[in-house]
Design a protein around this motif. Structure first.
Motif, PDB file in Angstrom:
ATOM      1  N   ALA A   1       0.541  -1.209  -0.201  1.00  0.00           N
ATOM      2  CA  ALA A   1       0.011   0.087  -0.075  1.00  0.00           C
ATOM      3  C   ALA A   1       0.714   1.554   0.185  1.00  0.00           C
ATOM      4  N   PRO A   2       0.150   2.265  -0.781  1.00  0.00           N
ATOM      5  CA  PRO A   2       0.950   3.795  -0.410  1.00  0.00           C
ATOM      6  C   PRO A   2       1.404   4.565   0.943  1.00  0.00           C
ATOM      7  N   SER A   3       2.103   4.617   1.528  1.00  0.00           N
ATOM      8  CA  SER A   3       2.186   5.216   2.819  1.00  0.00           C
ATOM      9  C   SER A   3       1.253   6.373   2.916  1.00  0.00           C
ATOM     10  N   PRO A   4       0.705   6.556   3.895  1.00  0.00           N
ATOM     11  CA  PRO A   4      -0.348   7.646   4.101  1.00  0.00           C
ATOM     12  C   PRO A   4       0.657   8.800   4.391  1.00  0.00           C
ATOM     13  N   ARG A   5       1.811   8.266   5.165  1.00  0.00           N
ATOM     14  CA  ARG A   5       2.602   9.979   5.304  1.00  0.00           C
ATOM     15  C   ARG A   5       3.187  10.759   4.430  1.00  0.00           C
ATOM     16  N   THR A   6       3.138  10.352   2.719  1.00  0.00           N
ATOM     17  CA  THR A   6       3.061  11.058   1.565  1.00  0.00           C
ATOM     18  C   THR A   6       2.316  11.949   0.978  1.00  0.00           C
ATOM     19  N   LEU A   7       1.352  12.341   1.647  1.00  0.00           N
ATOM     20  CA  LEU A   7      -0.227  12.587   1.642  1.00  0.00           C
ATOM     21  C   LEU A   7       0.004  14.357   2.176  1.00  0.00           C
ATOM     22  N   ARG A   8      -0.453  14.984   1.378  1.00  0.00           N
ATOM     23  CA  ARG A   8      -0.616  16.630   1.597  1.00  0.00           C
ATOM     24  C   ARG A   8      -1.428  16.782   2.166  1.00  0.00           C
TER      25      ARG A   8
ATOM     26  N   PRO B   1      -1.597   5.430  -7.557  1.00  0.00           N
ATOM     27  CA  PRO B   1      -3.334   5.915  -7.197  1.00  0.00           C
ATOM     28  C   PRO B   1      -3.504   5.388  -5.577  1.00  0.00           C
ATOM     29  N   MET B   2      -4.236   5.514  -5.205  1.00  0.00           N
ATOM     30  CA  MET B   2      -4.382   5.494  -3.266  1.00  0.00           C
ATOM     31  C   MET B   2      -5.740   5.696  -3.052  1.00  0.00           C
ATOM     32  N   THR B   3      -5.907   4.207  -2.543  1.00  0.00           N
ATOM     33  CA  THR B   3      -7.422   3.948  -2.132  1.00  0.00           C
ATOM     34  C   THR B   3      -7.544   4.237  -0.738  1.00  0.00           C
ATOM     35  N   LEU B   4      -8.278   5.307   0.206  1.00  0.00           N
ATOM     36  CA  LEU B   4      -8.240   5.911   1.448  1.00  0.00           C
ATOM     37  C   LEU B   4      -9.334   5.535   2.222  1.00  0.00           C
ATOM     38  N   ASP B   5      -9.146   5.294   3.483  1.00  0.00           N
ATOM     39  CA  ASP B   5     -10.166   6.028   4.443  1.00  0.00           C
ATOM     40  C   ASP B   5      -9.849   6.470   5.313  1.00  0.00           C
ATOM     41  N   VAL B   6     -10.737   7.961   5.249  1.00  0.00           N
ATOM     42  CA  VAL B   6     -10.232   9.219   6.063  1.00  0.00           C
ATOM     43  C   VAL B   6     -11.478   9.522   7.131  1.00  0.00           C
TER      44      VAL B   6
ATOM     45  N   ARG C   1     -13.593  24.793  19.624  1.00  0.00           N
ATOM     46  CA  ARG C   1     -13.214  23.518  19.519  1.00  0.00           C
ATOM     47  C   ARG C   1     -12.693  23.591  18.669  1.00  0.00           C
ATOM     48  N   HIS C   2     -11.273  22.361  19.042  1.00  0.00           N
ATOM     49  CA  HIS C   2      -9.970  22.365  18.702  1.00  0.00           C
ATOM     50  C   HIS C   2      -9.946  20.820  17.952  1.00  0.00           C
ATOM     51  N   ALA C   3     -10.256  20.980  16.925  1.00  0.00           N
ATOM     52  CA  ALA C   3     -10.040  19.868  16.183  1.00  0.00           C
ATOM     53  C   ALA C   3      -8.779  18.214  16.339  1.00  0.00           C
ATOM     54  N   ASP C   4      -9.444  17.071  16.383  1.00  0.00           N
ATOM     55  CA  ASP C   4      -8.994  16.174  16.335  1.00  0.00           C
ATOM     56  C   ASP C   4      -7.771  15.869  15.516  1.00  0.00           C
ATOM     57  N   VAL C   5      -6.853  14.949  15.398  1.00  0.00           N
ATOM     58  CA  VAL C   5      -6.138  14.251  14.770  1.00  0.00           C
ATOM     59  C   VAL C   5      -6.977  14.125  13.310  1.00  0.00           C
ATOM     60  N   VAL C   6      -6.253  13.970  11.798  1.00  0.00           N
ATOM     61  CA  VAL C   6      -7.036  12.997  10.508  1.00  0.00           C
ATOM     62  C   VAL C   6      -6.105  11.814  10.653  1.00  0.00           C
ATOM     63  N   THR C   7      -6.857  10.528  10.781  1.00  0.00           N
ATOM     64  CA  THR C   7      -6.339   9.029  10.565  1.00  0.00           C
ATOM     65  C   THR C   7      -6.868   9.138   9.316  1.00  0.00           C
ATOM     66  N   ILE C   8      -5.540   8.310   8.265  1.00  0.00           N
ATOM     67  CA  ILE C   8      -6.095   7.859   7.606  1.00  0.00           C
ATOM     68  C   ILE C   8      -5.494   6.358   6.826  1.00  0.00           C
ATOM     69  N   ARG C   9      -6.387   5.743   6.827  1.00  0.00           N
ATOM     70  CA  ARG C   9      -5.385   4.125   6.504  1.00  0.00           C
ATOM     71  C   ARG C   9      -5.619   3.919   4.760  1.00  0.00           C
ATOM     72  N   SER C  10      -4.486   3.677   3.924  1.00  0.00           N
ATOM     73  CA  SER C  10      -4.253   3.723   3.090  1.00  0.00           C
ATOM     74  C   SER C  10      -4.360   2.520   2.546  1.00  0.00           C
ATOM     75  N   TRP C  11      -5.444   1.909   2.081  1.00  0.00           N
ATOM     76  CA  TRP C  11      -5.114   0.177   1.355  1.00  0.00           C
ATOM     77  C   TRP C  11      -4.173  -0.409   0.065  1.00  0.00           C
ATOM     78  N   GLY C  12      -3.762  -1.495   0.805  1.00  0.00           N
ATOM     79  CA  GLY C  12      -3.237  -2.285  -0.580  1.00  0.00           C
ATOM     80  C   GLY C  12      -3.983  -2.542  -2.004  1.00  0.00           C
ATOM     81  N   PRO C  13      -3.335  -3.343  -2.869  1.00  0.00           N
ATOM     82  CA  PRO C  13      -4.064  -4.038  -4.066  1.00  0.00           C
ATOM     83  C   PRO C  13      -5.143  -4.567  -3.799  1.00  0.00           C
ATOM     84  N   LEU C  14      -5.002  -5.305  -2.653  1.00  0.00           N
ATOM     85  CA  LEU C  14      -5.886  -6.799  -2.735  1.00  0.00           C
ATOM     86  C   LEU C  14      -6.927  -6.300  -1.831  1.00  0.00           C
ATOM     87  N   HIS C  15      -7.025  -5.211  -0.836  1.00  0.00           N
ATOM     88  CA  HIS C  15      -7.717  -4.728  -0.319  1.00  0.00           C
ATOM     89  C   HIS C  15      -7.612  -5.168   1.255  1.00  0.00           C
TER      90      HIS C  15
END
Length: 443
Positions: free
Chosen positions: A45-52, A80-85, A124-138
């Motif tokens: 899976a592509p690394s989600p840390r590369t996202l801006r 390409p990236m398939t993400l759950d955000v 109100r302060h926003a919390d973190v953004v959690t990102i899951r990057s799925w591999g080719p087979l999910h």
């Protein structure tokens, strides 16, 4: 690493051959293959840390409004990236939807919108953004939580604004095109008109009558540019949780089950808007052991905006209110006689001599009104007689009522006016008392 439901289905698929040829070696081998596939898929899976990512929110907003929080994700890789955000916010903002499934192409970006519907004021302060990057087979995914600081200011709802048009209409009748015929310390000469039956003979202008074939009387208009000081108690007494009314009455507002402070804030907002439209100068203080907020010298359309921002982060505190400090703050704010409204709980007789002394100190120069919100649950409990528990509650409520009446009598002996009303009716009743005082010439 995160695994998906597909991996569980893949494990269950291995039960089919096991049903025909049971083998422990095959079971462990199959399970190991599924685990290995999940690990390899996650590594692929592509690394989600590369996202801006950039975050934006439209605000500030009132507590009864909704707004959009925008999260823009930019893919800087050639894959390409398939993400759950999950764009996380405090639960009181009710973010919807809670999660997003997005697919981002190579070197492109995707915008995610989360609807926020706050129910309480505050920053109100926003919390973190959690990102899951799925591999080719999910089967497996990489997950990371990234910080993207962002705040949203939720202003008070100002539910009492629905009462403003009717009070402004009464105010226009009083001092708009129809000057009052009542003369008092708070009225000034406006014009002359012909005498009609029922007019006060003391208002006859004999000099003007001598030059006219009819008797002429003076008309009086309530004075403008008076000072109105609203003191909101945000100390221990304001933290009491008041119940919601069973049925809504005329002029009541739907506060629900809320602290006494909420009723005081609605009262301050409504009275400030009304007094500003009447041409008076409004000053608002929020006090407990010290002055927490101060709004002074603001007029026109900005008065409500300034007050809303001042009250945004005001919450009840367990400190005992320093009424000596509050009286000193009022005297520092205004140098001339003013109409001072203390939005607080009237203490029982003899329990808080500091409060009574502060009221007497203010009443020497100013017209003082103590506006106290009563608990709707207590009002309902006074009429309960169906069983022993309700009888005891009714007796307790009656005792509290007698204590409130004795405390109000002490305040009146100190030279102030008192107003006790249910929390949902207090804003309307305070505005009505202000108009009545203007009409009688006391302001």
């Amino acid at each position: 690493m995160i695994v998906s439901a597909r991996s569980a289905l893949l494990v269950l698929a291995g039960l089919i051959p096991l049903a025909f040829a049971p083998s422990r070696a095959f079971a462990w081998t199959w399970f190991g293959l599924v685990v290995a596939a999940c690990i390899l898929d996650a590594l692929g899976a592509p690394s989600p840390r590369t996202l801006r990512l950039t975050r934006e929110v439209t605000g500030p907003i009132r507590a009864d409004q909704t707004t959009e929080a925008t999260l823009r994700l930019s893919n800087t890789t050639k894959r390409p990236m398939t993400l759950d955000v999950r764009d996380a916010w405090p639960p009181s903002l009710h973010p919807a939807p809670p999660r997003h499934r997005v697919r981002i192409g190579t070197r492109s970006s995707q915008k995610i919108i989360t609807i926020l519907a706050p129910t309480r004021r505050g920053t109100r302060h926003a919390d973190v953004v959690t990102i899951r990057s799925w591999g080719p087979l999910h089967l497996g995914a990489r997950q990371v939580s990234l910080k993207a600081p962002l705040t949203l200011s939720v202003l008070p709802e100002f539910k009492a604004r629905v009462l403003l048009p009717s009070r402004l209409a009464r105010l226009h009748e009083l001092e708009g095109t129809t000057p009052t015929t009542l003369r008092g310390a708070g009225t000034e000469f406006d014009s002359l008109r012909a005498y009609v039956e029922g007019d006060d003979p003391r208002d006859i202008d004999w000099r003007a009558s001598a030059r006219s074939p009819e008797l002429m009387v003076r008309q009086w208009r309530p004075e403008r540019d008076r000072h109105v000081v609203i003191v909101v108690d945000c100390g221990r007494a304001s933290s009491a949780l008041l119940g919601a009314p069973v049925r809504m009455e005329v002029d009541s507002i739907a506060l629900g089950c809320a602290p006494r402070l909420d009723s005081a804030i609605e009262t301050a907002l409504l009275l400030a808007a009304l007094a500003d439209r009447a041409g008076d100068k409004v000053h608002v203080l929020a006090v407990d052991s010290r002055v927490r907020a101060r709004v002074s010298g603001v007029r026109g359309a900005k008065i409500i905006e300034s007050l809303a921002h001042a009250f945004t982060d005001i919450s009840p505190r367990l400190d005992v209110t320093d009424w000596t400090e509050a009286a000193a703050a009022v005297e520092q704010t205004v140098r001339h006689p003013a109409f001072v409204v203390l939005a607080t709980k009237i203490p029982p007789a003899g329990m808080e001599t500091e409060f009574t002394d502060a009221v007497a100190r203010l009443a020497e120069r100013h017209t003082v009104l103590v506006a106290s919100a009563t608990d709707p649950d207590e009002l309902r409990a006074r009429s309960g007689r169906s069983d022993a528990e309700q009888v005891f509650l009714a007796a307790s409520a009656a005792l509290a009522e007698r204590a409130d009446e004795a405390g109000a009598a002490d305040v009146r002996l100190a030279g102030a006016l008192t107003l006790q009303a249910s929390a949902d009716l207090l804003p309307a009743r305070t505005a009505d008392r202000y108009i009545d005082l203007k009409k009688s010439g006391r302001l």
